[in-house]
Scaffold this motif. Structure first.
Motif, PDB file in Angstrom:
ATOM      1  N   ALA A  80       0.853  -1.196   0.000  1.00 32.75           N
ATOM      2  CA  ALA A  80       0.000   0.000   0.000  1.00 32.75           C
ATOM      3  C   ALA A  80       0.886   1.242   0.000  1.00 32.75           C
ATOM      4  O   ALA A  80       2.008   1.238   0.521  1.00 32.75           O
ATOM      5  N   THR A  81       0.384   2.309  -0.583  1.00 33.77           N
ATOM      6  CA  THR A  81       1.106   3.576  -0.610  1.00 33.77           C
ATOM      7  C   THR A  81       0.645   4.456   0.539  1.00 33.77           C
ATOM      8  O   THR A  81      -0.549   4.618   0.759  1.00 33.77           O
ATOM      9  N   VAL A  82       1.609   5.009   1.256  1.00 38.47           N
ATOM     10  CA  VAL A  82       1.311   5.915   2.363  1.00 38.47           C
ATOM     11  C   VAL A  82       2.064   7.216   2.124  1.00 38.47           C
ATOM     12  O   VAL A  82       3.292   7.270   2.237  1.00 38.47           O
ATOM     13  N   ASP A  83       1.337   8.238   1.752  1.00 40.75           N
ATOM     14  CA  ASP A  83       1.899   9.562   1.502  1.00 40.75           C
ATOM     15  C   ASP A  83       1.701  10.389   2.767  1.00 40.75           C
ATOM     16  O   ASP A  83       0.577  10.498   3.275  1.00 40.75           O
ATOM     17  N   VAL A  84       2.791  10.933   3.305  1.00 42.38           N
ATOM     18  CA  VAL A  84       2.701  11.714   4.538  1.00 42.38           C
ATOM     19  C   VAL A  84       3.294  13.102   4.332  1.00 42.38           C
ATOM     20  O   VAL A  84       4.228  13.285   3.548  1.00 42.38           O
ATOM     21  N   TRP A  85       2.739  14.078   5.042  1.00 41.18           N
ATOM     22  CA  TRP A  85       3.315  15.423   5.042  1.00 41.18           C
ATOM     23  C   TRP A  85       2.911  16.124   6.330  1.00 41.18           C
ATOM     24  O   TRP A  85       1.851  15.881   6.885  1.00 41.18           O
ATOM     25  N   GLN A  86       3.794  16.957   6.820  1.00 40.24           N
ATOM     26  CA  GLN A  86       3.554  17.649   8.086  1.00 40.24           C
ATOM     27  C   GLN A  86       4.399  18.904   8.158  1.00 40.24           C
ATOM     28  O   GLN A  86       5.317  19.116   7.364  1.00 40.24           O
ATOM     29  N   CYS A  87       4.084  19.730   9.158  1.00 42.05           N
ATOM     30  CA  CYS A  87       4.877  20.936   9.389  1.00 42.05           C
ATOM     31  C   CYS A  87       6.064  20.610  10.292  1.00 42.05           C
ATOM     32  O   CYS A  87       6.177  19.514  10.851  1.00 42.05           O
ATOM     33  N   THR A  88       6.942  21.569  10.454  1.00 39.77           N
ATOM     34  CA  THR A  88       8.079  21.435  11.368  1.00 39.77           C
ATOM     35  C   THR A  88       7.610  21.595  12.804  1.00 39.77           C
ATOM     36  O   THR A  88       6.448  21.897  13.082  1.00 39.77           O
ATOM     37  N   GLU A  89       8.546  21.429  13.729  1.00 41.17           N
ATOM     38  CA  GLU A  89       8.216  21.630  15.138  1.00 41.17           C
ATOM     39  C   GLU A  89       7.949  23.105  15.447  1.00 41.17           C
ATOM     40  O   GLU A  89       7.448  23.427  16.527  1.00 41.17           O
TER      41      GLU A  89
END
Length: 285
Positions: A141-150
């Motif tokens: 399965a493909t898991v695309d993740v993205w988030q901001c910095t601390e």
């Protein structure tokens, strides 16, 4: 036929009667009825209507390859979450908004890689399993993740500070449906307020903050995609997300672990912050 307050709506509805696509015809006629009802009830002045047109024009002008002001407008009006909720799949992980920052492709990474290219202060491992509704693991399965910095910024907001792709990763689950990656604990942050959507929030005395979270977009062959979040449980603004995306089932403990064996399994040293987030995908009809 004279165009009057009484004849306006049926006249415009009829203009769409020959639309070949039945769904498009239905939507345009429905939009006409609801929009005309709104205008009749609100009774805007010419100046107010021109201001509304100017606002929407400005929203479009703020859109770019790395900024989607119309998604932001949809988000703060709760429309994005309403559409997500209407299109949810029973038994699967609850969906949330895509948000305005999924504007660049996430770089492909190997399981266990870090998406934090800046070396943040709180090492975090996020792990989980992508499953079908029957509990079966979904390998590949493909898991695309993205988030901001601390500090609360995405890479596209700080191109002179963050390398492109920071906070982003595209992973594939192993044969047991598992994924894991290293990152930092994300921070709560304000949505962009320097454009027309920010002016709208300011005029209506609404705060712009989103609670801390990691975005996920998971997909697997034969299954429905899901766009969702893992929210940092107990964080600021959990009860007042500016885009209304928080759901109880998506609250995740980002807990400090002193388990040396678990740390070694993830290739890190204890103590570290660990968050587990499983994703359930439903079968495609």
């Amino acid at each position: 036929m004279d165009f009057t307050i009484d004849t306006a709506t049926p006249a415009v509805e009829q203009s769409f009667a020959a639309t070949p696509d039945p769904r498009l015809r239905e939507i345009m006629q429905m939009l006409t009825r609801y929009l005309h009802d709104f205008v009749r009830e609100a009774a805007p002045s010419i100046a107010e209507w021109n201001a509304a047109i100017g606002f929407l024009t400005e929203v479009g002008q703020w859109c770019s390859d790395t900024r989607q002001e119309f998604i932001l407008l949809s988000d703060v009006l709760g429309v994005s979450m309403l559409v997500e909720t209407l299109n949810g799949h029973e038994g699967g992980t609850e969906g949330t908004v895509l948000g305005p920052f999924h504007m660049t492709g996430s770089p492909k990474r190997s399981l266990g890689d870090s998406i934090d290219l800046l070396g943040g202060s709180r090492l975090c491992v996020v792990s989980g399993t992508v499953l079908g509704v029957g509990g079966e693991p979904l390998a590949g399965a493909t898991v695309d993740v993205w988030q901001c910095t601390e500090d609360g910024f995405y890479d596209v907001q700080q191109p002179d500070v963050q390398p492109a792709g920071n906070g982003r990763g595209l992973f594939r689950t192993d044969e047991q449906g598992r994924f894991w990656f290293r990152t930092v604990v994300p921070c709560h942050y304000p949505i962009p307020t320097d454009g027309p959507v920010g002016q709208l929030l300011d005029a209506t005395h609404r705060h712009p903050f989103r609670p801390a979270h990691v975005h996920f977009l998971a997909s697997a062959d034969g299954h429905e995609d899901v766009t969702t979040h893992a929210f940092v449980a107990g964080g600021a603004h959990i009860d007042s997300d500016a885009v209304f995306a928080v759901k109880k089932g998506l609250l995740v403990d980002f807990a400090e672990s002193t388990d040396a064996e678990l740390a070694a399994r993830f290739g890190v040293e204890a103590p570290f912050v660990h968050a587990r987030f499983d994703i359930v995908l439903t079968k495609r009809a």
